[in-house]
Design a protein around this motif. Structure first.
Motif, PDB file in Angstrom:
ATOM      1  N   SER A   1       5.799  10.293   1.160  1.00 39.42           N
ATOM      2  CA  SER A   1       5.078   9.183   0.539  1.00 39.42           C
ATOM      3  C   SER A   1       5.689   7.872   1.027  1.00 39.42           C
ATOM      4  O   SER A   1       6.885   7.651   0.903  1.00 39.42           O
TER       5      SER A   1
ATOM      6  N   ASP B   1      -1.885   6.546  -4.815  1.00 37.19           N
ATOM      7  CA  ASP B   1      -2.529   7.565  -4.015  1.00 37.19           C
ATOM      8  C   ASP B   1      -2.505   8.851  -4.836  1.00 37.19           C
ATOM      9  O   ASP B   1      -1.505   9.140  -5.491  1.00 37.19           O
ATOM     10  N   THR B   2      -3.610   9.590  -4.820  1.00 38.80           N
ATOM     11  CA  THR B   2      -3.653  10.868  -5.514  1.00 38.80           C
ATOM     12  C   THR B   2      -3.977  11.947  -4.508  1.00 38.80           C
ATOM     13  O   THR B   2      -4.994  11.860  -3.827  1.00 38.80           O
ATOM     14  N   THR B   3      -3.096  12.942  -4.396  1.00 41.05           N
ATOM     15  CA  THR B   3      -3.269  13.968  -3.378  1.00 41.05           C
ATOM     16  C   THR B   3      -3.105  15.344  -3.993  1.00 41.05           C
ATOM     17  O   THR B   3      -2.531  15.491  -5.069  1.00 41.05           O
TER      18      THR B   3
ATOM     19  N   SER C   1       0.838  -1.200   0.000  1.00 38.56           N
ATOM     20  CA  SER C   1       0.000   0.000   0.000  1.00 38.56           C
ATOM     21  C   SER C   1       0.869   1.244   0.000  1.00 38.56           C
ATOM     22  O   SER C   1       1.957   1.259   0.584  1.00 38.56           O
ATOM     23  N   THR C   2       0.408   2.297  -0.668  1.00 35.02           N
ATOM     24  CA  THR C   2       1.135   3.574  -0.754  1.00 35.02           C
ATOM     25  C   THR C   2       0.245   4.698  -0.237  1.00 35.02           C
ATOM     26  O   THR C   2      -0.915   4.795  -0.626  1.00 35.02           O
ATOM     27  N   ASP C   3       0.781   5.520   0.652  1.00 40.62           N
ATOM     28  CA  ASP C   3       0.062   6.690   1.168  1.00 40.62           C
ATOM     29  C   ASP C   3       0.957   7.917   1.105  1.00 40.62           C
ATOM     30  O   ASP C   3       2.127   7.841   1.470  1.00 40.62           O
ATOM     31  N   THR C   4       0.392   9.036   0.678  1.00 39.37           N
ATOM     32  CA  THR C   4       1.141  10.288   0.598  1.00 39.37           C
ATOM     33  C   THR C   4       0.533  11.317   1.535  1.00 39.37           C
ATOM     34  O   THR C   4      -0.683  11.426   1.634  1.00 39.37           O
TER      35      THR C   4
ATOM     36  N   PRO D   1      -4.850  10.929   4.512  1.00 41.65           N
ATOM     37  CA  PRO D   1      -3.922  10.636   3.402  1.00 41.65           C
ATOM     38  C   PRO D   1      -4.598   9.931   2.235  1.00 41.65           C
ATOM     39  O   PRO D   1      -4.011   9.804   1.199  1.00 41.65           O
ATOM     40  N   ARG D   2      -5.810   9.443   2.419  1.00 39.85           N
ATOM     41  CA  ARG D   2      -6.498   8.784   1.315  1.00 39.85           C
ATOM     42  C   ARG D   2      -7.137   9.802   0.382  1.00 39.85           C
ATOM     43  O   ARG D   2      -7.628   9.464  -0.664  1.00 39.85           O
ATOM     44  N   ASP D   3      -7.218  11.070   0.828  1.00 38.27           N
ATOM     45  CA  ASP D   3      -7.835  12.088  -0.037  1.00 38.27           C
ATOM     46  C   ASP D   3      -6.854  12.524  -1.109  1.00 38.27           C
ATOM     47  O   ASP D   3      -5.664  12.568  -0.883  1.00 38.27           O
TER      48      ASP D   3
ATOM     49  N   ASP E   1      -3.053   0.244   6.649  1.00 35.54           N
ATOM     50  CA  ASP E   1      -3.559  -0.488   5.482  1.00 35.54           C
ATOM     51  C   ASP E   1      -3.171  -1.959   5.531  1.00 35.54           C
ATOM     52  O   ASP E   1      -3.884  -2.809   4.988  1.00 35.54           O
TER      53      ASP E   1
ATOM     54  N   ARG F   1      -8.606   9.036 -10.210  1.00 31.22           N
ATOM     55  CA  ARG F   1      -8.171   7.639 -10.143  1.00 31.22           C
ATOM     56  C   ARG F   1      -8.724   6.828 -11.303  1.00 31.22           C
ATOM     57  O   ARG F   1      -8.155   5.832 -11.700  1.00 31.22           O
TER      58      ARG F   1
ATOM     59  N   SER G   1       5.461   3.610   1.139  1.00 30.87           N
ATOM     60  CA  SER G   1       4.906   2.337   0.676  1.00 30.87           C
ATOM     61  C   SER G   1       5.213   1.301   1.742  1.00 30.87           C
ATOM     62  O   SER G   1       6.345   1.205   2.214  1.00 30.87           O
TER      63      SER G   1
ATOM     64  N   ASP H   1      -7.526  -2.019   0.310  1.00 31.17           N
ATOM     65  CA  ASP H   1      -6.555  -1.344   1.166  1.00 31.17           C
ATOM     66  C   ASP H   1      -5.125  -1.590   0.698  1.00 31.17           C
ATOM     67  O   ASP H   1      -4.258  -0.744   0.853  1.00 31.17           O
ATOM     68  N   CYS H   2      -4.878  -2.772   0.155  1.00 26.49           N
ATOM     69  CA  CYS H   2      -3.560  -3.127  -0.361  1.00 26.49           C
ATOM     70  C   CYS H   2      -3.740  -3.830  -1.702  1.00 26.49           C
ATOM     71  O   CYS H   2      -4.776  -4.410  -1.969  1.00 26.49           O
ATOM     72  N   ALA H   3      -2.689  -3.781  -2.518  1.00 24.13           N
ATOM     73  CA  ALA H   3      -2.583  -4.700  -3.651  1.00 24.13           C
ATOM     74  C   ALA H   3      -1.920  -5.968  -3.153  1.00 24.13           C
ATOM     75  O   ALA H   3      -1.251  -5.976  -2.117  1.00 24.13           O
TER      76      ALA H   3
END
Lengths: 321, 321
Positions: free
Chosen positions: A131, B122-124, A45-48, A319-321, A75, B8, A133, B30-32
């Motif tokens: 960011s 993630d898109t921020t 999972s990746t969060d920024t 961070p999911r936004d 996550d 996305r 992962s 939540d994860c790949a």
């Protein structure tokens, strides 16, 4: 050695201290190498987090380091994965040694708590942006997905909700409170504890799961949509902490619990036969049930559908936004 | 559905089109989840590109999407890994549909070329910043690391160097050139081709390898340091392309090849017995040799050590800076 090369040294120390089983090669080459045992899957999972968008800037770098890693690791909990490692992509306007040392300490603290080794990353110059992962492992077929909820399942959460959204009122200076109220709430905001052990315990039992980052109603909507079912939430069963009630009162506390994000507790659906054994070990709360249909419905004590309260208790996005 | 939720969708289409073996679960949970075959290791690398630091802003979003993925995928080539998938952490000041569509097309184009499936991200909102994590698999014990170079090995590169640094002169408007000179150079800057097949072919043969991102001299320094050997580069054997020579002349072209970054070709050390068979299939060039000692030495035609030329041919740093 350049300024940004030096920065990597802060984190390299952390990485070595946490060399973990499964990490074949860590920081320092073109790639890190992970070993995934036969019969297991790698969860990613990746969060920024962007300064001024996902957290107030300036803020305490130790707390920021803790929070960044905790929100990402959550996550893995939501997937029922056992933590392996993480990579850090850190973009910084300048290399401030005091800031970096504190940030690295916060990251390290939470990494040890979660059992995550730092295995790689990148440090670049630019506006502050973090960011992460995260990587974990989960037995094939046992990952907790969002699409398995079935009518008749219980809807559960992993603890009292809304504390982080309440804490944000304090962080932004919109409310004041005595220490016995403020401290537990601020801890929930700055140092969420990803429910990693609960996630593992739910393998093979929960029919759907996620971690609450966008707020209970929005996140239940994700399960309802992925599983093609309706989720019914009974308002009076939503758990609220004493400090949150003291800070905001009952109605506003409920609004935080339903609409505020950043809780990073698990929400999941569970066939009723599994509940008793799990409840003996974990602070689970049943807040509703899965029905045939679509969407999320909020019910009052008499079982009548009601409108969710509106509360402007969020300024920074998750961070999911 | 919010503005950033919509974003996305651009990338979700790409992800579905590229569902690849090894990707058990892609975008949307939540994860790949990745499957790594028994006896193989998962290779992971993270690269961040910041607007105005690692690429000129504004720039063509299609080209930017291509370049961002190519530079990240090049780390898999350097490790001898077979591509599996990637995650995209994209921070954007605003959701401009035309920009996003073009960026997604560029990313998609390069993803198909490299065989990489988009598995999450993630898109921020925030200042433009692109952080990519790439994942590949490599048989246990066969990953190409930096620490295995031994005295007597040949030092080789995967093709002519310096083209990307030369192209930057055009990108920044410091030089002009006719199309037959400019086009091949600009293609090398905006659409590097990660040497993934060469990386796989070098498994079990190259004693050390990396991809040239910081410039030949700097990157050879990384191998020398990790392997505790000296790398000798013979100036007259460093391959230079015809367009680069035409743009800058011989001396400045060599300065680009030695000091400019962004080539994303492989540099590696090789026991001589493997060379003939590899050269029959790949455009390898021997540029020097490994000796006992430390550091990188540049030699003239007579074998005398010389100072590297200094050239200010770099304005934007590579994503590794």
């Amino acid at each position: 050695m350049g300024e940004f090369e030096l920065i990597r040294c802060y984190f390299a120390a952390t990485a070595c201290a946490q060399a973990a089983p499964g990490v074949v090669l860590g920081i320092g080459d073109d790639c890190a190498l992970l070993e995934v045992p036969a019969g297991e899957r790698l969860a990613i999972s990746t969060d920024t987090m962007v300064a001024g968008v996902h957290f107030p800037a300036p803020c305490d770098p130790f707390l920021l380091g803790q929070r960044a890693l905790a929100t990402a690791a959550s996550d893995l909990a939501a997937m029922g994965a056992t933590p392996l490692g993480f990579t850090l992509a850190l973009t910084l306007p300048a290399a401030d040694p005091a800031w970096l040392a504190a940030f690295a300490r916060g990251l390290d603290h939470k990494a040890r708590e979660c059992g995550l080794a730092l295995i790689g990353g990148d440090t670049t110059r630019g506006p502050l942006c973090i960011s992460l992962s995260v990587f974990g492992r989960v037995p094939a077929g046992l990952a907790l997905c969002r699409n398995g909820a079935r009518p008749g399942d219980l809807l559960c959460v992993g603890g009292p909700l809304g504390d982080a959204a309440g804490a944000l009122e304090l962080v932004l200076g919109r409310h004041q409170a005595p220490a016995e109220v403020a401290s537990p709430l601020l801890a929930r905001y700055w140092s969420p504890r990803p429910q990693l052990s609960l996630g593992v315990a739910l393998r093979g039992k929960a029919s759907a799961a996620l971690d609450i980052s966008d707020g209970l109603l929005a996140d239940c909507g994700h399960i309802a949509s992925a599983s093609e079912v309706a989720l019914c939430i009974e308002r009076h069963r939503v758990p609220l902490s004493v400090p949150l009630r003291r800070l905001l009162g009952e109605e506003a506390a409920l609004a935080c619990a339903l609409g505020g994000g950043d809780d990073y507790l698990l929400a999941f659906t569970l066939p009723p036969r599994f509940f008793a054994a799990l409840q003996a070990e974990w602070p689970l709360r049943v807040i509703g049930r899965v029905e045939a249909g679509t969407g999320v419905r909020l019910l009052d004590e008499a079982g009548r559908e009601i409108e969710p309260p509106t509360g402007g208790y969020q300024h920074f996005g998750s961070p999911r936004d």
